[in-house]
Design an enzyme around this catalytic site. Sequence first.
Site: not given
Length: 67
Positions: A6-8, A44-45
Amino acid sequence: MEGTDVPIVEVTLAAGRTPEQLRRLISAMTTAVSESISAPPERIRVIIREVPLTHFAAGDITLAERH
């Protein structure tokens, strides 16, 4: 890409942008991450932190003092 990735993306800005500007930034960051690392947009967050002008300084002068 792993199923748990989960890319942040975290962005810190001096306060004062409009909701529309912040919304465009979120969209642009999501697109940039998705295209650059092939991440699905829904994973994506994006976190935006707005800092009061009195809490953001450069060269010992706050942004509030510059205005």
